[in-house]
Every structure is written in C-alpha cells, then in structure tokens.
Design a protein around this motif. Structure first.
Motif, mmCIF file in Angstrom:
data_model
loop_
_atom_site.group_PDB
_atom_site.id
_atom_site.type_symbol
_atom_site.label_atom_id
_atom_site.label_comp_id
_atom_site.label_asym_id
_atom_site.label_seq_id
_atom_site.Cartn_x
_atom_site.Cartn_y
_atom_site.Cartn_z
ATOM 1 N N LEU B 548 -28.303 -25.263 -9.633
ATOM 2 C CA LEU B 548 -28.891 -25.294 -8.291
ATOM 3 C C LEU B 548 -29.519 -23.956 -7.927
ATOM 4 N N ASN B 549 -28.870 -22.854 -8.400
ATOM 5 C CA ASN B 549 -29.393 -21.521 -8.097
ATOM 6 C C ASN B 549 -30.458 -21.076 -9.091
ATOM 7 N N GLY B 550 -30.599 -21.824 -10.186
ATOM 8 C CA GLY B 550 -31.523 -21.417 -11.231
ATOM 9 C C GLY B 550 -31.070 -20.161 -11.943
ATOM 10 N N LYS B 551 -29.764 -20.007 -12.036
ATOM 11 C CA LYS B 551 -29.224 -18.811 -12.672
ATOM 12 C C LYS B 551 -28.396 -19.192 -13.891
ATOM 13 N N ILE B 553 -24.921 -18.959 -16.341
ATOM 14 C CA ILE B 553 -23.476 -19.038 -16.061
ATOM 15 C C ILE B 553 -22.933 -17.635 -15.806
ATOM 16 N N ASP B 554 -23.348 -16.672 -16.621
ATOM 17 C CA ASP B 554 -22.861 -15.300 -16.434
ATOM 18 C C ASP B 554 -23.241 -14.774 -15.064
ATOM 19 N N GLU B 555 -24.461 -15.096 -14.626
ATOM 20 C CA GLU B 555 -24.881 -14.622 -13.302
ATOM 21 C C GLU B 555 -24.109 -15.324 -12.194
ATOM 22 N N THR B 556 -23.735 -16.550 -12.465
ATOM 23 C CA THR B 556 -23.017 -17.322 -11.437
ATOM 24 C C THR B 556 -21.577 -16.865 -11.313
ATOM 25 N N GLY B 557 -20.966 -16.538 -12.447
ATOM 26 C CA GLY B 557 -19.583 -16.047 -12.419
ATOM 27 C C GLY B 557 -18.575 -17.173 -12.286
ATOM 28 N N THR B 558 -17.321 -16.759 -12.184
ATOM 29 C CA THR B 558 -16.240 -17.742 -12.054
ATOM 30 C C THR B 558 -15.331 -17.324 -10.906
ATOM 31 N N THR B 559 -14.418 -18.207 -10.570
ATOM 32 C CA THR B 559 -13.466 -17.874 -9.504
ATOM 33 C C THR B 559 -12.268 -17.136 -10.108
ATOM 34 N N THR B 560 -11.437 -16.618 -9.223
ATOM 35 C CA THR B 560 -10.281 -15.830 -9.672
ATOM 36 C C THR B 560 -9.161 -16.752 -10.118
#
Lengths: 225, 962
Positions: B548-551, B553-560
């Motif tokens: 959706l952001n056009g980014k 996975i690394d740019e999107t990151g993950t939760t804690t």
C-alpha cells in the motif's frame, strides 16, 4: 539470686521439631533432635534428600585488625583467602568473611568456640568476639541440588566445595557451604536466628514435595549420639 | 473416531489407551497423546470454536498453537489452547466466547452487522450522547473478551526454579538437534528445549514419509542420547529472552529461570496463511497442520482437498494427503509451477495440478461450519472468470515466517532476504546464534549443516572449540515463501488476523485513514494484538502495508516482539512465593499465650494478648495499666542492635548523631537522634558506652537495616577507625517495666540493682538467669524499667525465667499497642510514625538532643540553615475530653484553623491510663501554646475540638523512672 531453670539454649525451630516428637539430645546446652525415625531410614534419606537442624553448634565471630594474628595455630587454622574455610580440630570449621573478619562454628563439643571466646576476652589487642547466633541447617543428598534450584539463584553445581557463599536462599540472606559427605552432596546453611523458621519452612516443604525427610543429628554425628 | 487413519510410524498417540472426554456437552473418544483439536477432528467435529469479533465458526488451522481458533475452558481454567491441550479421562471443556453454546452461539448475529463494525469502529462511535457512554461501555465489555475467569478457582502453588547451562538450544528440529550435538561434542554443557513432546521438529511431520530423513533423525537422536553433557527438556517453551542470557522456560508445572552463557535459537518458522475470502472457516488449514494431523495423530484432515501452494512444502503435503487416501487438487499461483521433483511425484500419483491459479474464495456450507468448494481464478485476475473445485478442505502452503520472537528479544536485527522471501538475521549480538529456517535455511540437509555451523560457533564462543567454523549454507532451492500471498480483492471476509477478525479491507481502510506506519497500523487495527500475538498475521500485515505504501519490507519494518512467545499461566509466573518473616526467639511463647500477632515490617510482634470476653481496647488498656501499677514484660527483640568498636567509636558516633558521646562515661547511655544530610530525622535509639572503645546502640525495628548501611557508608567516607557489627538477629531483648520490675529482676541476677548502683540511663553487663546480658535502664514507657539484651538462643529461657520470677508480682506480658500507648502518655515520638520524610529535630521538639557547640554531625549544616528560619510546624500534645471517645480523629486527620490546614494528627490513643483520650499532632507553631483549642476534621467532614497540652502527659516530673 537463683537460677530458676536449667539453662538451655533454644533452636529457633524447636517448636516445629517438637511437633514431630523426635528423640532429643543436647549440643552445647541446646536441646536438639537426634532422630525422628529409625537410624537406617534416616541414613537412607541422607543419601537421597534430607534436611537437618544443627543449630546447637556454637558459633563465634572474630573481628578486628588483629584477628588474623590470633588465628593460625593447630587448633584454629587460618583460611587464606576470603570465603575460604578450614577445619577445626573439634570437627568444626572457620571461614574467612573479610580481611579482618572470621566466622567460626565449633564441632559438637563446642570446644574451639569456647576456647576462642576465652582467648578473645583476655586479648587486649584489636580483635573482639562477635556474637553469632545463626541457625545451622544441613541439606543432604543426591537431590539436594533440586531444593537449591527452587530456592537459590546461584549455580550450586559450579560452586567450589568447602568455600563459603554469601547468597539468598528462599529470599533469606544466608551463608552456604557446599561440600560432600561420603560422596553425597551436603549443603550447610547459616541463617539469621530471626529468619530461621522461614527458611526451615521453605526447605522442609520442598524436601517433602521431593520425597525427602527431616532427620536428626544422630546420623550426622553417630559417634556422639 | 471415523477420521482416524491406520497406525503410522512415529505417531504420538497410544492406541492402547482410549480416553473419553466431553466437549460442548457431548462425549467423545480419543487416544492418549491426542490433543483436543486432533481428537475432535478424528471424531469428525469440524467446528471447534468461534472467532473473537464476528463469532464465525473456526476449526483447526495451524495445529501448533500458532492460532487461537480452538480455545476452551473447563470451569477452573480458561483460554486453554485446543491444539496443545492433551485430552485426559473425564475432561469436560466448552468453547470460550459463546452465548448459548458453540453451535447456537447467539452472538453470531454480530457478523450480520459487520459492515457497521469496521476497523477502529469503537474509536469513532459511542461517544455521543455522553450520558450513554457507561451503557455502551458495559455492553462492549460484555461482548468483548474470550474466556471468563472463574474467581473462585484456585491453583496450587507451583515451584519456580533456577537452572544453568553453557548453551541453551531452543528447538529440537533438524537444525536444533544438529547444533546441540555439535556443541556438546566439543564439551559444551548444552540444554536443548523443545515445546513438543518429542524431539525431531519437522522431521516428524514434514518429512515423515521420507526414509532417508527418518534415518537422519534416528542418527541424530542416537548421537544426542550418547552425550552426557546434552540435556533435553521437552514440552518446554522458551517464553522470553531477557538481558544477560536470562531465559524464562515454561513447562506445564513451573517456570525455570535459566541463565545460559550462550543461546542458540533454532526455533524454525511458522507457516503463514494466504488471504482469500472465507480463509478462516473450518476446513481451511495450513499444510503443516494437515501433515501434523496425518503423521502425529493419524487423523485424516479431509476427504477431498484443494492444496493452495507456492512452494515444495505444499507439494510434499499434497503427496502425503494423497497417500492417506485424500483426493487432492493442487492450485499453484506460479505460472511455471513447482520446479523440484515433487511436482513430478504429485503428477505421477495422479494429483491434478493447476499452475498460474489461486484460490480466491472458499465456498462455505450452510451455517459456515465447513466448506464445500474452492473458487479458483487465474493469478492476478481477481475479476476473471472463476472455476470451482468441490472439496471439504483447502490446504494452504504459501510461505513461512521466521519464528524469531526470542531473537528479536535478544536484540537481533533482521533484513528481508528475497531469495527466501523472509526476514533473516542481519546483526546478531555476541553469544546469540541462529540456525535453520529461522536463519533463512530451508533444505533439510542445509538445516542440519547450519545447525552444525551454529553449534560449533557457539562452542568457539564458549572457548570449547578452536577449529574452523563452516560458513552458513546459502539457500539454493525453491523460494519457500510467496512474496504476496493475498489472493482476494479487498472483499468480504478475507482475513489477515484470525484472532482479531481483521480483514484485508480493514487494513486498506486503516491505511486510507493515514495509519501508514506499521506500529500505528498495529495499534489502530489491532493486527497481531490477539492471543497469538501475530504469529500468523504480522508478516502478511507487513506485506500488505508495504504494498500500500509502495515500499520494501525493510523500509516498512516490523513490530516489537515481547515476551511471552506463547501465553503463560499466571500461576506459573506467580509460582511459589517466598515471603520470609522475622520471628523473635519468644515467638512461639507469644502464640501459646494467645497473643494477637501482627506484622511490623518483616517482624511478627504481639499486638496484645487475648483474654476471653474482653475487647481489644480493654485488653490493651489493661496491659498498660498493669505496667503503670505493677510490672509487665514486653518482647523488644525486634529492636535494631549495633555494636561500634574501635578507637574512633566515640568520634564516629558524634558525627552520626546530633548529640555528644565523646564525653559519655562507660556504663552510661544517652539518647541518640540521627539525621540525614538534609537535617531530616532518620533514626533514634539509645547509645550505650560499654567500654572506652565500644558502644552498643539500638535503632528502630524497621529502620535498622538502612541505618546500618548508612553507618557503614559513613565509616568509609570518614575514614575512621571503627568496626561495626549488626547484632540485630544475634541478640534479643525484652523490657521489664513497672514499679515492681526491680523486685522481679533481682531474683535472677547478682547485679546490684539499687538506684545508686544502677541509676536511670545506666548500662551494665551481668548475668540474668545465668545468661550473659546487657542491661539498660531506659524509660520509654515512663516507668522504672530494664531493657535486657541476651544472645538470641537464650532469649526464651530468660523470658520464661522472668515471667516465672514475676509470678508473685502478677507480672503480665504486654504487647506493641500497650507500649505505643505508654510511650504516647510519656510524650515520646516514634520516628517514621510521628515524624515523616521531612521532619527535622526542631519540628519534632527535639532540639534538646542536638549537642551544643558541636562543629559537625550528619545534617548539621542543613540544620543550621533550618534553625534560622521560622518553624512552620511543631509536634505537640493534644487532649480530648473524656466524653469525646466516640468521635475521635484518626492518625493523619487534618487540623483546620480558620479554614486552612494547620496540621495533622500523628498519634491518637482513645483509651489511656489518664482517663481521657490523648494524641500527638503536627501543628502550626502559633497553635502550640498549651490550652489552645484546635479543630480537627474527622471522617465525614465533621469537626471535633481538642486542646493543646504540654508533654509528657504522664509523670512530667519523671519521678517514675528513677
């Protein structure tokens, strides 16, 4: 002046032991449980898991800049390093707790503690006797490590035998001496008199859960009892 | 058990032990070793639970506890996971979160209103009208939640324990086993934990039909069994990683606090769902779940399935299903299909394969308790003409996510690796190791090799291996995960998070509302916040948001990732509690004498001694009166007791206390008041000089530990030649008080107790009842009194000797409350009770305790400043009339003067030996004049009057203590 009753010291857990109706004996004016069941059964329990009250053993602290100079003879050897221990001729032990602080626990006769107290009372140098009234509990057996695993955050399997450990057992500050007796692990605990019942309760409860026993000192010092 | 398959090698069930159990009121049979989910599935039960929000039917999905579809309660415990709950004889469980039972759950109507319950609806609705909010809140609370806690259910205390090892290996699969063996072979003390009842991991279900894999497993198990320094704990979850290699392990019985020198995580990966319409209904399950059913529990997952797969694992599962008699149709989104030999094996077995297609929708049966067909479309052509394949199961195998919770908690940083389409470790802290699928290594042989590499690396880290460490295998095979396993348009009931009933459309809407950051999206949509903590949801949510952001996975990151990896029973966390209490040597005597024992800090103390048909207040007063008129004995063994030795002892105490001690004579005692650097009172007690270079000081029961630490600190800072001994537990003490105390004591000692020989504030060493003792003439309770200090083990003997000697004088023990009353009558404050954390000696009316002309003591400089400022409050006595007893203030009630707060009550005694109530209060100095009327506001806002009085209230001339 009159002394109304025979003078007796009292173990901090005397009433708990009395409820189990043991055979009684005496160590240094303290009534002490000698056995709760047949000697053979208690001896067997010692090899697997057993806990014993040996609070009757006389203790003494020695402190002061010249404490070291008082020690080091045949009767009271001087442990070299801090937390190291040495055996007394009466079967007790002495532990070095600091540069100028020692903890002494006599054997059943109480000979060395009495002698040292006497020696200190006449000593005019910079060393003095410190009242030590800890309870002494002994935990025996191949499963004793399991009791400690539930009560103490130290890795007892890595502990050096005969070296004093200052730690917490069941949330109570304790001195612990890991050792072996006839090839069976033995842990000796010294605990503040006021906390003794709490610690005993924890140790005895866990021992019981693990199938262990409360035993008297008869098996520990068979030659005396 | 009509879905049970013939026996197969390696199954976890014991067919010789049939077990009867109840689910939703119906009796079923299973085998020992069955979990609830497998046993029900074997009986043909498909609907095993209801979803959290829409109450949709749910069945087996992961069969690994990675989802929360099957959660039950048994009356005592709730939210038990059906995938992990072993059936036991007589077990009787119900599904959680239903009203009216699982099948007829009345809350299933929620789904009819689902279009009105979009993501974050509760943030937007129910605000107006405001007066309705409590109603809305109640209804929401009723509807929300899963199982209900039974507050009357009790749980036995479970032990907690400590354990230690050189290396903890988490995960007993191919890589974990290999790692543990490799490290142990180098002499490392290894603990291998696995949450399953048997070692082997995916060997047991994913490669169960592969004889080579079976031989490999047998070889590893055999080698592991021969290593004495390799311990194994099964059914054990590594629940959380904390600093310094502290790992919380949980089994069914206890929490183990494990301290490792190094940790190796080989926890594998978690198979991930594909997103399509109705992907949550019973019958849709992961391929790994189907294989677990087949090989661990010998249960047929379905009669006819569509396998939606984008990797070789799905083909392997398809072949397994086919071999078990299941009709299989493979749907593969990849245009080129499966490149490995598994595709040929599937074809050879007669399995139909459709490449370049996806499942867009599962067609439900009536009531949605199962499915009857899969709607299939060409990949990327959501609106294209679809076809349907009849089936009662859809088996999903489109990818994996690393089971990396512990690695995240250990501080490992991850990157997205496209050759495996998953996150893999990028930066690993020292003494942490990863191996196998969690490390992005998928081929079975590679996983074993990677385990060996990691095991040797751990051994090297621990100083047990100096050889070469092989490099990590690089994945060469089929990409194990689909890059974007979302095969539905943002249509209805295409679920991303099954726990929270979170649909694809919800994430799209949240993104449109501006929640374009993964952490914000998580909090707004609750993705990954359910009982499974995102094991099946987080990766897909990240993939969707990235798209959706056009980014990337690394740019999107993950939760804690936070502990715990799986839910843990609160009882295990609580465990056995140690609350040590301090008891004086006379404790058992007090109990026998009917004392009401109370907690006083860590100590147990007698509050008063019971007598039949007498009230507490009457008994306390009677004890106090007896001390005034005859003699009483109180256990003060809790007092702090400190020896100060050395040539600088007097000088040291001069610096610690406000008073003077260098000129104190041997055999005398003085009051000691200690302040901190700010001039606040922190301690008080008596200071007895027992020899020229030896003092014996007492401190408050609850304050002595801190005071002793302070003394040690000051001794070091001052660099003075003193030796300190805290003798609090080694000595005990009792206070024999009252006009007849001398007559009682003289029966037990040779010491001359005559006033001239042993005056007030004298200290002597003598024998009492044959026991060496320190005796102090103190007057805390305002009567002739002797505080007797003896070694703890002699305490009971001396106590009973005194009680016996006092029989003629009708001696009686008195408790803490009587002592508090007596000291209040005498006007003695108690530090920490009548003083607070700001009270200085001037406020406490204790300026007399400050030695004149002293150049320094702790707090002196602050007190010099305070002295020059006007007082804002002062401790004063207050008296009440006799008829006020029914409406007295309590401690801390406020003094009100001209509408303002002008002080507070610190102590109060309704019944006194004086015949009227008295108290102590902090008052504004203007109100401290004796005779001043003051007003105290009591409970209910009522005002009561009292009068300021000079202290002591009792025996102001101090004639009684002499």
């Amino acid at each position: 002046m009159s002394v109304p009753e025979p003078m007796l010291r009292r173990s901090p857990i005397h009433h708990l032991l009395a409820a189990r109706r043991p055979e009684w004996g005496t160590i240094c004016k303290m009534q002490i449980a000698v056995r709760f069941q047949a000697t053979e059964l208690e001896r067997d329990a010692m090899s697997t898991l057993a806990v014993c009250d040996a609070s009757g053993l006389l203790k003494l602290g020695i402190k002061g800049g010249e404490a070291e100079s008082l020690l080091g003879d045949e009767v009271v050897p001087m442990p070299a390093g801090i937390y190291e221990t040495a055996t007394l001729t009466d079967g007790g032990l002495i532990a070095r707790l600091g540069a100028d602080e020692f903890f002494l626990e006599s054997g059943v006769s109480g000979e060395t503690a009495g002698m040292m107290r006497e020696r200190l009372s006449k000593f005019s140098g910079r060393a003095f006797a410190v009242e030590r009234q800890e309870a002494t509990f002994m935990l025996f057996g191949s499963r004793s490590g399991e009791v400690l695993a539930q009560t103490c955050g130290l890795d007892m399997s890595a502990a050096v035998a005969e070296r004093y450990l200052a730690t917490r057992v069941a949330a109570v500050n304790c001195g612990v001496l890991p050792s072996h007796r006839n090839g069976v692990p033995l842990y000796r605990f010294w605990v503040d008199y006021s906390f003794a019942e709490s610690l005993w309760d924890s140790l005895a409860t866990i021992c019981d859960e693990l199938g262990g026993s409360i035993i008297g000192v008869g098996c520990v010092w068979p030659e005396q009892f | 058990m009509n879905k049970r398959l013939p026996p197969c090698a390696g199954e976890w069930i014991d067919r010789n032990r049939t077990i009867e159990f109840r689910f939703e009121g119906v009796t079923y049979q299973g085998y020992a070793g069955d979990v609830l989910s497998s046993a029900l599935w074997a009986n043909g039960v498909r609907m095993l639970g209801r979803s959290f929000k829409y109450h949709r039917p749910r069945g087996i999905y992961s069969l690994a506890g990675h989802d929360a579809n099957v959660m039950v309660e048994n009356g005592a415990e709730t939210n038990l996971r059906g995938d992990r709950l072993l059936i036991t004889p007589g077990m009787d469980v119900r599904a959680v979160n239903t009203v009216g039972g699982l099948r007829r759950d009345r809350l299933r109507v929620t789904e009819w209103f689902s279009r009105y319950l979009p993501v974050g609806f509760y943030y937007k609705a129910f605000h107006t009208p405001r007066r309705m909010f409590p109603f809305y809140e109640r209804q929401m609370r009723k509807a929300a939640g899963l199982g209900r806690i039974n507050p009357s259910a009790t749980s036995p205390h479970t032990p907690k324990d400590y354990a230690f090892c050189d290396l903890l290996v988490v995960g007993g699969g191919p890589s974990g086993l290999s790692a543990a063996i490799s490290a142990a072979e180098q002499g490392v003390q290894v603990l291998l934990v696995d949450e399953n009842p048997q070692l082997g991991g995916s060997f047991l279900w994913q490669h169960a039909r592969n004889p080579d894999a079976r031989r490999e497993l047998d070889d590893l198990l055999s080698r592991a069994g021969e290593l004495e320094n390799l311990s194994v704990r099964l059914n054990t979850q590594a629940g959380g990683y904390y600093s310094d290699q502290w790992i919380a392990l949980f089994d069914g019985q206890r929490m183990t606090k494990l301290r490792a020198r190094a940790t190796l995580i080989a926890s594998g990966s978690i198979e991930q769902p594909a997103v399509f319409e109705n992907n949550d209904l019973p019958g849709v399950m992961l391929a790994s779940a189907a294989q677990r059913l087949l090989h661990l529990y010998a249960v047929k997952p379905a009669e006819s399935v569509v396998v939606l797969t984008a990797n070789d694992d799905g083909y392997r599962a398809a072949v397994d299903l086919h071999a078990a008699g299941v009709k299989v149709h493979i749907v593969d989104p990849r245009d080129t299909g499966e490149p490995s030999g598994l595709a040929q094996a599937a074809s050879a077995a007669g399995i139909s394969i459709q490449t370049g297609t996806v499942v867009q929708k599962a067609i439900p049966v009536k009531g949605k308790s199962g499915i009857c067909a899969a709607q299939i479309v060409r990949t990327g052509e959501a609106r294209a003409t679809s076809s349907q394949v009849e089936c009662d199961g859809i088996i999903v195998s489109t990818g994996w996510a690393p089971n990396a919770a512990l690695l995240y908690q250990a501080g490992v940083k991850f990157r997205y690796a496209e050759q495996v389409e998953q996150l893999v470790p990028r930066e690993i802290p020292s003494a942490i190791f990863a191996a196998g699928r969690v490390n992005g290594v998928y081929e079975l042989s590679d996983r074993i090799a990677d385990g060996r590499r990691a095991g040797l690396a751990a051994a090297a880290c621990l100083g047990k291996y100096g050889g070469e460490i092989p490099s990590a295998p690089i994945h060469q095979g089929v990409v194990p995960s689909h890059a974007y396993p979302v095969f539905s348009s943002a249509g209805n009931k295409a679920f991303v998070d099954f726990d929270e009933d979170l649909q694809l459309v919800d994430i799209v809407n949240a993104h449109q509302e501006g929640y374009d950051n993964i952490e914000l999206l998580k909090r707004y949509s609750t993705a990954g916040m359910g009982p499974s903590q995102g094991k099946l949801a987080n990766m897909n949510a990240v993939r969707i948001l990235a798209k959706l952001n056009g980014k990337s996975i690394d740019e999107t990151g993950t939760t804690t990732s936070r502990p715990f990896y799986q839910p843990v029973r609160m009882a295990l966390l609580a465990g056995r509690r140690f609350h040590p209490l301090r008891r004086t040597p006379m404790h058992a005597w007090h109990v026998t004498a009917n004392a009401e024992m109370i907690h006083a800090g860590a100590w147990m103390r007698p509050e008063y001694y019971h007598e039949e048909q007498k009230s507490r207040s009457a008994l306390i007063l009677a004890e106090a009166v007896h001390v005034r008129n005859a003699v009483g004995l109180i256990d003060v063994g809790t007092l702090g007791k400190i020896y100060v030795h050395g040539p600088d002892a007097a000088a040291f105490l001069e610096r610690i206390y406000t008073g003077r001690f260098s000129n104190q004579r041997v055999g005398r005692l003085r009051y000691g008041l200690a302040c901190d650097e700010t001039g606040v009172i922190v301690e008080d007690g008596v200071v007895a000089r027992v020899a020229a270079d030896q003092f014996y000081v007492t401190a408050t029961s609850s304050g002595v530990a801190a005071f002793y630490r302070e003394l040690q600190r000051w001794a070091i800072l001052f660099g003075m030649d003193v030796q300190l001994v805290n003798a609090t537990g080694h000595l005990t003490a009792m206070n024999l008080a009252g006009p007849q105390s001398r007559e009682v004591l003289e029966q037990l000692t040779d010491l001359d107790l005559a006033h001239e020989s042993f005056p007030y504030l004298g200290v002597r060493e003598a024998e009492v009842a044959g026991v060496p003792a320190v005796l102090m003439r103190v007057g805390f309770v305002g009567e002739l009194g002797y505080e007797i200090h003896v070694p703890a083990s002699y305490g009971l003997h001396v106590w009973t000797a005194i009680m016996k000697a006092g029989q003629a004088a009708k001696i009686r023990p008195f408790g803490l409350e009587a002592q508090r009353l007596l000291r209040l009558e005498k006007g003695h404050f108690i530090v920490g009770h009548d003083t607070d954390a700001l009270t200085n000696p001037f406020e406490a009316d204790a300026a007399w305790a400050i030695g004149r002309g002293k150049s320094y003591f702790v707090g002196s400089r602050s007190l010099e400043i305070v002295r020059r400022r006007p007082l804002t409050r002062r401790l004063a006595g207050v008296v009440f009339s006799e008829d006020q007893r029914t409406e007295l203030p309590q401690e801390c009630h406020l003094v009100i003067h001209k509408g303002d707060i002008a002080g507070r009550i610190t102590s109060i005694a309704p019944e006194t030996t004086l015949g009227h109530p008295i108290g102590m209060a902090f008052l504004h100095p203007d109100l401290c004049e004796p005779g001043q009327e003051i007003t105290v506001r009591i409970d209910g806002g009522k005002a009561v009057q009292c009068r300021v009085a000079s202290m002591p209230f009792y025996d102001p001339e101090h004639t009684r203590q002499g």
